[in-house]
Design a protein around this motif. Structure first.
Motif: not given
Lengths: 271, 242, 233
Positions: C194-219
């Motif tokens: 888990l690393q991060l640089d930038g600006k992201i709201e806590p609620s967006e982190v949740k959404k980002a993780l869901t998107i990451a999960d789907e992407a990881c399945e493709k990886v």
């Protein structure tokens, strides 16, 4: 992979086999393994190539930087060859300060290329006496199965052949996003090469695998180019303590022209 | 020396089962985390583990079901020493009570003076085994300090002629073959003496250079094709062409 | 507000073209290449092997030692050879990303070296490197619970996107670019990088993780195919 170096036991078998002119992979003593060239392995480099000879695999990238000329040659650009024996390439290579082999490899490649004159340094001047191009050739073995110097030179020359001079911005800095202005000023139609002759017992041979190389007594690396139909030896370095005889050197001289043409012929299909 | 093959085969824990050519068809490639089989009846063997009702692979390799036991045979990777493995190694140092031997593993081997086949005077150790000498030895113990070796069996000892080379250690069972059938075939066809170490190092000595070259190329052919079925036939065919 | 379009023209959750291959370094005990578009990582595993100096040895387990670096010509501005603070940090977080799946107790007092080099860089080098390293460890026959899959999610202005390339990382409009590289144990909800640089709201982190999960399945599918191909070729 194997941490064990070629044993004396196996070395004695090589000695006997080479005396009979035989090798485990069926090659003759002066045969190269299969050569494979891939160009443009990094689109961030001004030129790059990866050359495999058998299982030996070397990647070379060319970067151009703006430098100042040396005071004694204000009308010439610079060449710099660097590189490292990265620990990815062999269980023998370690992180940390470079060992002698890691220092010698880029030096041998440097001399073969520099002295061949394939790169016209006079045409690398931006502002005479002030600004010149520095051509940086970075040599990285990715898998060492012997004969790194010859393979590294092949990869370095292949990378130079495809390298482009980048455009400059108005402030004099390199513009990586603009179309390059053209190829490097190369003056050679052929590929300068190095041919490293290895010696074991009474036998002289080319392109060793790692186990063959480790069994060797000594070697001599020769940089070679061709100008107007004439073959030129541009650099030479003996490595290892066992001497070479005059007869052996004469034999090498006889082999050089044919070998030079053969390797250049084999490289043609990749261009 | 010739007996070493049989020992390596009988004692090596990864030696092939008699029905290799039949069961190999049932094998499939699995990756870590993949479910191999489901059901309470199965027992996870080497390279496998149970999670709930499933048996999962915890190694990349070929999954094999032998009765109820499900295991994964690795295809690549470094040699991991096991007790009773016969290995080929090289003497790298001599201490006051034994020889340090490079067996191409994560731990170096140690051959205590007491494990030499006959009495050796402590002042004459290098006359029995000098630095650089190559030996065939058996592993009699693997512990945190290292791997202890022995020469006290038939077929073990210093190698005097021929040469050694390496293949990926996981390919050794295929090179030996069912009850030693593959290696026997190669010996018969080439007339060479061959010892296959479980660490992937192989010793060959033959009547001629050509025979030795052929034996090595035959072994490398198998090591490259270790995944395919019907290897014995392929090897027979190879000998008709080479 | 006009609909946001990524500079690369990709869809918001579209990963660049991936490719993977194992066995690329014959000398290594295990090796692999993994690429996201123009970012190419190669990884080689050596070991378990002898660890020197002895005082670094651990009698209860093998040690994992990751070395990540950029080849000097993988980037526009030539990278000076040798480790940098950046490469040392990435080496360490890569180790932490991989360790949770590894079972190294079988190999006490030894080291497993993972060498990761970037041949060509267009952002996402650590995620490509982790994917390659995970494959190389599996290829080396190291016992592991599962593969590790890695991807970078992020933001351009307020939009959550996946697998940013260099131009997208340099995005400067609105809130600019946020890079959020993650790695996880495949098919699980355990995050190992888990690393991060930038600006992201806590609620967006949740959404980002869901998107990451789907992407990881493709990886994961790309990694799986690369390993299976070794035998099916």
């Amino acid at each position: 992979m194997s941490s064990m170096e070629t044993s004396n036991l196996t070395g004695r078998t090589f000695r006997k086999m080479f005396a009979e002119g035989k090798r485990f992979d069926g090659r003759g003593l002066n045969d190269f393994r299969a050569i494979e060239v891939t160009y443009n392995v990094s689109n961030k480099a001004e030129g790059s190539a990866r050359v495999k000879v058998g299982k030996t695999d070397v990647a070379v990238g060319i970067k151009l930087e703006i430098g100042t000329p040396y005071p004694d040659s204000p009308d010439k650009g610079n060449i710099m060859v660097s590189g490292d024996l990265l620990p990815i390439a062999s269980p023998r290579f370690e992180t940390g300060p470079p060992k002698f082999n890691a220092i010698e490899l880029p030096r041998l490649v440097d001399r073969a290329i520099r002295e061949s004159g394939m790169l016209d340094l006079h045409k690398l001047v931006i502002t005479p006496g002030e600004k010149v191009w520095t051509v940086i050739i970075d040599v990285y073995p990715l898998n060492d199965d012997g004969n790194l110097v010859d393979v590294a030179t092949l990869a370095a020359v292949a990378a130079l052949k495809t390298a482009k001079l980048p455009a400059l911005k108005e402030n004099g800095k390199i513009d990586y996003h603009a179309k390059p202005t053209g190829p490097l000023p190369l003056s050679s139609e052929t590929y300068p090469i190095t041919l490293t002759f290895y010696k074991l017992g009474e036998s002289i041979f080319l392109d060793p695998t790692r186990e063959e190389e480790e069994a060797c007594d000594s070697r001599v690396a020769l940089g070679l180019s061709k100008w107007n139909g004439k073959y030129m030896i541009n650099s030479c370095q003996k490595g290892g303590e066992t001497p070479f005889t005059k007869a052996e050197l004469e034999k090498m001289m006889d082999l050089l022209p044919g070998k030079f043409d053969e390797i250049n012929e084999r490289l043609k299909k990749f261009l | 020396m010739k007996n070493t093959i049989n020992e390596a085969q009988e004692l090596g824990d990864s030696a092939e089962s008699p029905s290799i050519e039949e069961t190999v068809k049932k094998r499939r490639v699995v990756i870590p985390g993949e479910v191999i089989v489901s059901g309470e009846d199965y027992l996870p063997g080497d390279g496998a583990r149970r999670v709930g009702a499933d048996v999962l692979a915890c190694k990349f390799g070929l999954a094999e079901e032998a009765g109820r036991v499900v295991k994964v045979l690795a295809l690549t990777g470094a040699f991991v020493p096991r007790r009773n493995n016969v290995v080929i190694g090289r003497v790298t140092n001599i201490t006051f009570n034994g020889w340090v031997v490079d067996i191409d593993a994560a731990q170096s081997g140690f051959l205590p003076i007491d494990e030499s086949p006959r009495f050796i005077n402590k002042n004459e150790m290098d006359q029995f085994l000098a630095i650089g000498d190559v030996i065939v030895a058996k592993i009699w113990s693997v512990n945190v300090r290292g791997v202890d070796l022995s020469l006290k069996s038939k077929g073990l000892g210093k190698i005097e002629g021929g040469f050694i080379f390496r293949v990926i250690p996981n390919r050794v069972p295929r090179i030996i073959g069912k009850e030693g059938s593959m290696i026997t075939l190669i010996k018969d066809k080439t007339g060479c003496d061959i010892t296959v170490g479980q660490n992937g190092w192989i010793w060959i000595q033959g009547p001629t250079t050509d025979a030795e070259i052929k034996a090595r190329r035959a072994i490398e052919f198998i090591a490259d094709k270790a995944y395919i079925t019907g290897l014995t036939e392929k090897m027979e065919e190879w000998f008709t062409q080479n | 507000m006009a609909e946001f379009k990524r500079p690369s023209g990709r869809g918001m959750t579209e990963i660049r073209k991936m490719s993977a291959k194992v066995g690329v370094i014959p000398n290594a005990d295990g090796s692999a290449m993994f690429s996201f578009g123009d970012t190419i990582a190669i990884a080689a595993v050596y070991g378990p092997r002898l660890l020197h100096p002895q005082h670094m040895q651990d009698p209860s387990t093998a040690i994992l030692r990751v070395n990540y670096d950029l080849l000097s010509f993988s980037v526009y501005e030539r990278k000076k050879p040798g480790p940098s603070r950046r490469s040392q940090e990435i080496s360490k977080v890569t180790e932490w990303a991989l360790l949770p799946v590894l079972d190294l107790k079988e190999f006490p007092n030894t080291v497993i070296d993972v060498q990761v080099y970037i041949l060509q860089a267009d952002a996402g080098t650590r995620t490509a490197g982790i994917n390659a390293a995970s494959l190389a460890l599996a290829h080396a026959g190291i016992p592991m619970k599962n593969l590790v899959t890695s991807i970078s999610v992020g933001k351009q202005d307020k939009n959550i996107v996946v697998d940013l390339d260099k131009d997208e990382e340099d995005y400067e409009e609105g809130e600019g670019a946020t890079d959020f590289p993650i790695a996880k144990v495949a098919n699980s909800d355990e995050y190992t990088l888990l690393q991060l640089d930038g600006k992201i709201e806590p609620s967006e982190v949740k959404k980002a993780l869901t998107i990451a999960d789907e992407a990881c399945e493709k990886v994961y599918e790309v990694q799986k195919r690369a390993l299976k191909e070794v035998v099916e070729q």
